[in-house]
Scaffold this motif. Structure first.
Motif, PDB file in Angstrom:
ATOM      1  N   UNK A  99     -17.757   7.249   7.766  1.00 29.48           N
ATOM      2  CA  UNK A  99     -17.105   8.387   8.414  1.00 29.48           C
ATOM      3  C   UNK A  99     -16.120   7.873   9.471  1.00 29.48           C
ATOM      4  N   UNK A 100     -14.878   8.330   9.390  1.00 30.57           N
ATOM      5  CA  UNK A 100     -13.854   7.929  10.354  1.00 30.57           C
ATOM      6  C   UNK A 100     -13.084   6.668   9.979  1.00 30.57           C
ATOM      7  N   UNK A 101     -13.584   5.897   8.995  1.00 31.10           N
ATOM      8  CA  UNK A 101     -12.868   4.687   8.558  1.00 31.10           C
ATOM      9  C   UNK A 101     -11.576   5.088   7.860  1.00 31.10           C
ATOM     10  N   UNK A 102     -10.595   4.192   7.937  1.00 29.83           N
ATOM     11  CA  UNK A 102      -9.311   4.426   7.298  1.00 29.83           C
ATOM     12  C   UNK A 102      -8.874   3.203   6.510  1.00 29.83           C
ATOM     13  N   UNK A 103      -8.084   3.460   5.467  1.00 34.11           N
ATOM     14  CA  UNK A 103      -7.477   2.399   4.669  1.00 34.11           C
ATOM     15  C   UNK A 103      -5.982   2.691   4.623  1.00 34.11           C
ATOM     16  N   UNK A 104      -5.181   1.656   4.882  1.00 30.41           N
ATOM     17  CA  UNK A 104      -3.732   1.787   4.757  1.00 30.41           C
ATOM     18  C   UNK A 104      -3.335   1.228   3.400  1.00 30.41           C
ATOM     19  N   UNK A 105      -2.811   2.090   2.544  1.00 24.35           N
ATOM     20  CA  UNK A 105      -2.303   1.681   1.240  1.00 24.35           C
ATOM     21  C   UNK A 105      -0.782   1.583   1.356  1.00 24.35           C
ATOM     22  N   UNK A 106      -0.194   0.541   0.758  1.00 28.38           N
ATOM     23  CA  UNK A 106       1.249   0.370   0.883  1.00 28.38           C
ATOM     24  C   UNK A 106       1.788  -0.424  -0.302  1.00 28.38           C
ATOM     25  N   UNK A 107       3.075  -0.255  -0.541  1.00 26.01           N
ATOM     26  CA  UNK A 107       3.751  -1.031  -1.570  1.00 26.01           C
ATOM     27  C   UNK A 107       4.279  -2.323  -0.967  1.00 26.01           C
ATOM     28  N   UNK A 108       4.769  -3.199  -1.815  1.00 31.22           N
ATOM     29  CA  UNK A 108       5.268  -4.484  -1.336  1.00 31.22           C
ATOM     30  C   UNK A 108       6.542  -4.350  -0.509  1.00 31.22           C
ATOM     31  N   UNK A 109       7.197  -3.198  -0.546  1.00 33.45           N
ATOM     32  CA  UNK A 109       8.372  -2.989   0.295  1.00 33.45           C
ATOM     33  C   UNK A 109       8.041  -3.067   1.763  1.00 33.45           C
ATOM     34  N   UNK A 110       6.789  -2.827   2.126  1.00 35.23           N
ATOM     35  CA  UNK A 110       6.357  -2.933   3.521  1.00 35.23           C
ATOM     36  C   UNK A 110       6.205  -4.403   3.908  1.00 35.23           C
ATOM     37  N   UNK A 120      14.417  -2.453   0.606  1.00 34.85           N
ATOM     38  CA  UNK A 120      13.527  -2.209  -0.524  1.00 34.85           C
ATOM     39  C   UNK A 120      12.893  -0.831  -0.353  1.00 34.85           C
ATOM     40  N   UNK A 121      12.482  -0.245  -1.455  1.00 33.37           N
ATOM     41  CA  UNK A 121      11.741   1.006  -1.333  1.00 33.37           C
ATOM     42  C   UNK A 121      10.369   0.694  -0.778  1.00 33.37           C
ATOM     43  N   UNK A 122       9.773   1.666  -0.128  1.00 31.80           N
ATOM     44  CA  UNK A 122       8.423   1.462   0.391  1.00 31.80           C
ATOM     45  C   UNK A 122       7.686   2.785   0.374  1.00 31.80           C
ATOM     46  N   UNK A 123       6.380   2.660   0.266  1.00 31.53           N
ATOM     47  CA  UNK A 123       5.510   3.820   0.339  1.00 31.53           C
ATOM     48  C   UNK A 123       4.267   3.405   1.099  1.00 31.53           C
ATOM     49  N   UNK A 124       3.775   4.304   1.938  1.00 30.27           N
ATOM     50  CA  UNK A 124       2.547   4.059   2.695  1.00 30.27           C
ATOM     51  C   UNK A 124       1.720   5.331   2.694  1.00 30.27           C
ATOM     52  N   UNK A 125       0.416   5.143   2.730  1.00 27.25           N
ATOM     53  CA  UNK A 125      -0.500   6.266   2.785  1.00 27.25           C
ATOM     54  C   UNK A 125      -1.752   5.804   3.526  1.00 27.25           C
ATOM     55  N   UNK A 126      -2.236   6.640   4.428  1.00 28.83           N
ATOM     56  CA  UNK A 126      -3.494   6.360   5.117  1.00 28.83           C
ATOM     57  C   UNK A 126      -4.560   7.265   4.518  1.00 28.83           C
ATOM     58  N   UNK A 127      -5.636   6.664   4.060  1.00 28.22           N
ATOM     59  CA  UNK A 127      -6.775   7.408   3.534  1.00 28.22           C
ATOM     60  C   UNK A 127      -7.881   7.303   4.575  1.00 28.22           C
TER      61      UNK A 127
END
Length: 98
Positions: free
Chosen positions: A27-38, A84-91
């Motif tokens: 509970x409360x943990x997060x994961x940062x998902x990202x593409x190689x553009x980051x 470069x293109x990039x995408x990020x998402x925090x879960x």
């Protein structure tokens, strides 16, 4: 430490077997998902963006704020437009952090 698997979709090109790694996600943990553009963003000297080091500055922020700060820092690090293109998402598991 498990060996990293190839990027999604490329595992079928290898005869090697990969075992999924598991980890606790409380509970409360997060994961940062990202593409190689980051991680492939470079500064004017050509040095890659040190994501693991820099993201710690905003680790206590809510997901939306974390992504905003990280995007601003990436642009400043690059010293101009990103190449470069990039995408990020925090879960995040559970309620959004304050």
């Amino acid at each position: 430490m498990p060996e990293p698997a190839p990027p999604l979709g490329l595992g079928a090109m290898s005869d090697d077997a990969y075992t999924a790694a598991t980890f606790p996600f409380h509970e409360g943990d997060r994961i940062l998902l990202h593409t190689d553009g980051v991680t492939e963003t470079r500064d004017r000297e050509g040095t890659f963006y040190p994501l693991a080091e820099r993201v710690l500055r905003w680790a206590d922020r809510a997901p939306r704020s974390l992504l905003k700060e990280l995007t601003t820092d990436l642009r400043a690090y690059a010293g101009g437009p990103l190449d470069d293109d990039m995408a990020m998402m925090v879960v995040q598991r559970g309620p959004e952090a304050a």
